[in-house]
Scaffold this active site. Structure first.
Site, short mmCIF file in Angstrom:
data_model
loop_
_atom_site.label_atom_id
_atom_site.label_comp_id
_atom_site.label_asym_id
_atom_site.label_seq_id
_atom_site.Cartn_x
_atom_site.Cartn_y
_atom_site.Cartn_z
N GLU A 1 47.86 26.50 55.80
CA GLU A 1 47.98 27.87 55.32
C GLU A 1 48.03 28.86 56.51
O GLU A 1 48.81 29.82 56.50
CB GLU A 1 46.80 28.21 54.38
CG GLU A 1 46.73 29.63 53.88
CD GLU A 1 47.99 30.12 53.14
OE1 GLU A 1 48.83 29.30 52.76
OE2 GLU A 1 48.12 31.35 52.97
N LYS B 1 58.21 37.75 46.68
CA LYS B 1 56.82 37.61 46.22
C LYS B 1 56.73 36.56 45.12
O LYS B 1 55.79 35.78 45.07
CB LYS B 1 56.33 38.97 45.71
CG LYS B 1 54.89 38.98 45.23
CD LYS B 1 53.96 38.90 46.41
CE LYS B 1 52.54 38.58 46.02
NZ LYS B 1 51.81 37.96 47.14
N HIS C 1 50.67 10.76 67.70
CA HIS C 1 51.83 10.05 67.15
C HIS C 1 53.10 10.90 67.20
O HIS C 1 54.01 10.66 66.43
CB HIS C 1 51.53 9.58 65.73
CG HIS C 1 50.35 8.67 65.67
ND1 HIS C 1 50.40 7.36 66.09
CD2 HIS C 1 49.07 8.90 65.29
CE1 HIS C 1 49.20 6.82 65.96
NE2 HIS C 1 48.37 7.73 65.48
N GLU D 1 55.47 33.18 58.20
CA GLU D 1 55.96 34.14 57.20
C GLU D 1 56.07 35.56 57.77
O GLU D 1 57.06 36.23 57.56
CB GLU D 1 55.00 34.20 56.01
CG GLU D 1 55.20 33.13 54.97
CD GLU D 1 54.22 33.28 53.81
OE1 GLU D 1 54.64 33.12 52.67
OE2 GLU D 1 53.02 33.54 54.04
N ARG E 1 47.51 48.27 39.29
CA ARG E 1 46.41 47.35 39.57
C ARG E 1 46.29 46.26 38.50
O ARG E 1 45.53 45.32 38.66
CB ARG E 1 45.09 48.11 39.67
CG ARG E 1 45.13 49.22 40.72
CD ARG E 1 43.77 49.82 40.91
NE ARG E 1 42.92 48.92 41.65
CZ ARG E 1 42.71 49.00 42.95
NH1 ARG E 1 43.27 49.96 43.63
NH2 ARG E 1 41.93 48.15 43.57
N CYS F 1 40.18 46.76 36.52
CA CYS F 1 40.01 47.90 35.61
C CYS F 1 40.21 49.21 36.35
O CYS F 1 40.07 49.29 37.56
CB CYS F 1 38.62 47.86 35.03
SG CYS F 1 38.23 46.28 34.26
N TRP G 1 41.06 45.01 32.55
CA TRP G 1 41.61 43.68 32.81
C TRP G 1 40.51 42.70 32.36
O TRP G 1 39.45 42.64 32.97
CB TRP G 1 41.92 43.53 34.30
CG TRP G 1 42.56 42.21 34.65
CD1 TRP G 1 42.33 40.99 34.07
CD2 TRP G 1 43.53 41.97 35.67
NE1 TRP G 1 43.10 40.03 34.65
CE2 TRP G 1 43.84 40.58 35.63
CE3 TRP G 1 44.17 42.77 36.59
CZ2 TRP G 1 44.76 39.99 36.51
CZ3 TRP G 1 45.07 42.17 37.46
CH2 TRP G 1 45.37 40.80 37.42
N ASN H 1 33.42 49.93 34.98
CA ASN H 1 34.06 48.91 35.81
C ASN H 1 32.96 48.09 36.45
O ASN H 1 31.95 48.67 36.87
CB ASN H 1 34.88 49.53 36.95
CG ASN H 1 36.23 50.02 36.47
OD1 ASN H 1 36.57 49.88 35.30
ND2 ASN H 1 36.99 50.59 37.39
N GLY H 2 33.15 46.81 36.59
CA GLY H 2 32.14 45.97 37.24
C GLY H 2 31.63 44.94 36.27
O GLY H 2 32.28 44.62 35.27
N LYS I 1 51.11 31.40 57.18
CA LYS I 1 50.95 32.86 57.32
C LYS I 1 51.65 33.35 58.57
O LYS I 1 52.36 34.35 58.55
CB LYS I 1 49.47 33.26 57.42
CG LYS I 1 48.64 33.43 56.19
CD LYS I 1 49.05 34.43 55.19
CE LYS I 1 50.16 33.94 54.32
NZ LYS I 1 49.91 33.24 53.10
C1 G6P Z 1 56.45 32.64 47.12
C2 G6P Z 1 55.49 33.63 47.78
C3 G6P Z 1 54.25 32.88 48.28
C4 G6P Z 1 53.62 32.10 47.14
C5 G6P Z 1 54.62 31.18 46.46
C6 G6P Z 1 54.05 30.63 45.16
O1 G6P Z 1 56.96 31.79 48.08
O2 G6P Z 1 56.12 34.28 48.85
O3 G6P Z 1 53.33 33.80 48.81
O4 G6P Z 1 52.55 31.36 47.64
O5 G6P Z 1 55.80 31.90 46.10
O6 G6P Z 1 53.86 31.69 44.28
P1 G6P Z 1 52.87 31.70 43.08
O7 G6P Z 1 53.04 33.05 42.45
O8 G6P Z 1 53.29 30.60 42.17
O9 G6P Z 1 51.50 31.48 43.61
#
Ligand code: G6P
Length: 600
Positions: A475, A595, A498, A482, A27, A2, A74, A100-101, A479
């Site tokens: 993950e 993204k 292995h 990436e 946002r 929000c 939101w 907000n909150g 990161k």
């Molecule tokens: C792209 C982004 C990742 C994301 C993936 C899945 O590869 O770079 O950061 O995890 O898509 O995206 P989603 O919007 O479905 O979570």
């Protein structure tokens, strides 16, 4: 997420309110509204949808009132609708507010007010505040607000105007941002700096448990108890672009630091008296399923791996996590007895969307876990739960991931509750404290910056873990590759022997996660095997047993093992971030990555 704007000055309030709301559009929101105090009347205009719908509606009014409040909402409590949009007014239309909150005790307060004869227009928690103000008003808006603040629990940024005291705005804050700007001829208020910058860079940052009474020429500050306080005016050095980053160098760092807040947002209203409340799923009868699938891509797939393990342990049903691009082409064995859960930050990933359509064709029940409201995946699924991470701008996902983990754990406990399975109430209690633990870990940022120095010149890095920790290291490795372009791979620690151990040599760096008590000592002995071959190790654990020869050990807070994936995500994100910064990489926009991958 929000947004709030408010104006009290010498000119028409509307232009500031509208430009401020548009600056906060990034946002995310699903409805918007304003109240203008004019000719001693409150005129509220609000509607579902985009700001342009609101602009169209306000264009039918001759607004020139110089006091007003605005809001973008939101939805979390109550669906996006005209009635649930802010501002909310009392029934006499003498008081109007934006909030907000979350008011955590709104149900009790609402019942109490209904017993006193109050009626409610909306499903929101916020409306309770305006009705309470009406109840407590006795000639002093400031005093009535203080009485209300004593009654409400939760988080809030509030802006209140009233025809009963038409010269002022009362604002109050707890755990939700609120900033007051002082321009030449007005005081302007907003939940975030970008909304103010066109008018002023001179601001007061309201702290928690503080409030202010604003007239067009004057401002006074108080504690929530009514004690007068002084506050310093600060000049913010930002331009609009920098302000969107809240002063952080990059969106990624900002988003990492937002995690305590967005985790709190994702939890809010969803745990009540140790019960998980996911009303969105109340029509599903979980007894009908004999199998559950999680389907996702990238980071969302890693969150799914974790969610699947937790759900499998709880339901004792087979639960599988699958990458969407595999699921859609591998003719998965699913039918009307399968529950399928699609996890996606953007809600637009092409493979995940196609997999969802396939599951529907095969009669499976579908749930979307999405961050972006109204996205394709959330519209296509039978049911939807939203993470409340707010807009994630950096390509590498951070806060979307941890909020997905939180929501998937909530979902697992919810299903357990619905199936009358045994529930770990201690974990549910600790879940509510996770934002606090994340904050604690963020304070150790310099330690993770030091760890990044160990990685900066490497070509490869190795991540190891077992059980839930394996999802975490997958993950962590993602990161790192990436954003820093260092080749990183994650291995189940038991698989080292292995194959991968052949790669370990003097100077290799192994990042290990060992937070699951039933298996931690096994991972720690795998670590010893890598040390014996010359590796330098960074270990994240809660265990104090068998830790010898390991130079870099970071002890995570002692919380339930189920919740550790949320906590360990923070250091792994920061290690990747700082490694990329040291190497001079464009952390927010890594090469070749998008993204949202909306094509196959
Ligand atoms: C792209 C982004 C990742 C994301 C993936 C899945 O590869 O770079 O950061 O995890 O898509 O995206 P989603 O919007 O479905 O979570």
């Amino acid at each position: 997420m929000c947004g709030i704007t408010a104006y009290c000055g010498n000119h028409s309030a509307l232009p500031f309110l509208m430009q401020g709301l548009s600056k906060l559009e990034y946002r995310g929101y699903d409805s918007a509204g304003v109240t203008i105090l004019q000719n001693n009347k409150l005129i509220t205009v609000k509607c579902k949808g985009r700001l342009k719908n609101l602009e169209e509606k306000v264009s039918h009014y001759q607004f020139d009132g110089s006091i007003g409040i605005g809001h973008t909402r939101w939805a979390t409590h109550g669906i996006p609708s005209n009635l649930n949009s802010h501002p909310h007014n009392n029934s006499l239309n003498t008081i109007s507010l934006v909030h907000n909150g979350i008011i955590e005790n709104y149900r009790e307060l609402k019942n109490e007010l209904i017993d006193k004869g109050y009626t409610f227009q909306s499903d929101t928690d916020s409306e309770v505040v305006v009705q309470l103000l009406d109840y407590y008003y006795n000639g002093q808006l400031l005093e009535a607000t203080q009485k209300v603040l004593k009654r409400i629990e939760g988080s809030y940024a509030l802006c209140i105007i009233s025809t009963l005291e038409p010269d002022k705005i009362i604002v109050a804050k707890k755990e939700s941002p609120l900033i007051i700007g002082k321009s030449k001829d007005a005081f302007v208020v907003a939940s975030d700096i970008p909304a103010l910058l066109e008018y002023t860079k001179d601001v007061y940052f309201l702290d928690d448990f503080e409030m202010a009474m604003i007239t067009k020429n004057d401002i006074s500050f108080f504690t929530h108890e009514g004690k007068s306080i002084q506050k310093e005016l600060t000049t913010v050095p930002y331009d609009t672009e920098a302000a969107k980053k809240d002063g952080y160098d990059t969106f990624m760092l900002k988003e990492i630091h937002e995690q305590p807040y967005v985790i709190h947002e994702t939890l809010r209203g969803r745990i009540f008296n140790q019960q998980i409340i996911l009303d969105e799923l109340k029509d599903i009868s979980f007894e009908q399923f004999n199998k559950i699938y999680f389907v996702a891509c990238g980071t969302a797939y890693h969150a799914s791996l974790c969610g699947a393990q937790v759900l499998e342990r709880i339901t004792q049903l087979p639960v599988l996590a699958t990458v969407a691009s595999e699921f859609r082409y591998n003719d998965p064995i699913i039918d009307d007895k399968t529950l399928t859960i699609f996890v996606s930050q953007s809600g637009e990933t092409a493979d995940t969307l196609a997999a969802l359509k396939l599951a529907k064709q095969k009669q499976a029940t579908t749930i979307a876990i999405a961050n972006v409201l109204g996205s394709s995946i959330s519209r296509e699924a039978d049911y939807v739960l939203y993470t409340c991470a707010g807009p994630e701008i950096a390509v590498a996902s951070t806060k979307a991931y941890t909020t997905q983990l939180v929501l998937l754990i909530l979902l697992a406990y919810y299903v357990a509750q619905r199936l009358n399975k045994e529930i770990d109430y201690q974990a549910i209690e600790q879940l509510e404290s996770i934002p606090h633990y994340v904050e604690q870990i963020l304070k150790d940022e310099n330690i993770f910056q030091e760890y990044a120095l160990m990685l900066k010149n490497l070509h490869d890095a190795y991540f190891i873990g077992r059980s839930l920790d394996y999802a975490s290291v997958l993950e962590g490795a993602l990161k790192l590759k990436e954003v820093s372009y260092i080749h990183a791979d994650a291995y189940v620690a038991g698989e080292l022997k292995h194959g991968p151990i052949a790669l370990i040599e003097n100077g290799s760096v192994v990042i290990a996660v060992a937070t699951q008590p039933h298996i931690a000592t096994k991972t720690i002995s795998n670590i010893q095997e890598t040390i014996a071959r010359g590796a330098k190790v960074i270990l994240f654990t809660t265990s104090h047993e068998d830790i010898k020869n390991i130079d870099n050990v970071y002890y995570l807070p002692q919380v339930s093992p189920t919740l550790q994936s949320i906590l360990v995500a923070i250091p792994l994100q920061l290690i990747a971030y700082y490694t990329a910064c040291i190497k001079g990489c464009d952390v927010d926009k890594p090469r070749n990555l998008a993204k949202s991958v909306t094509v196959e």
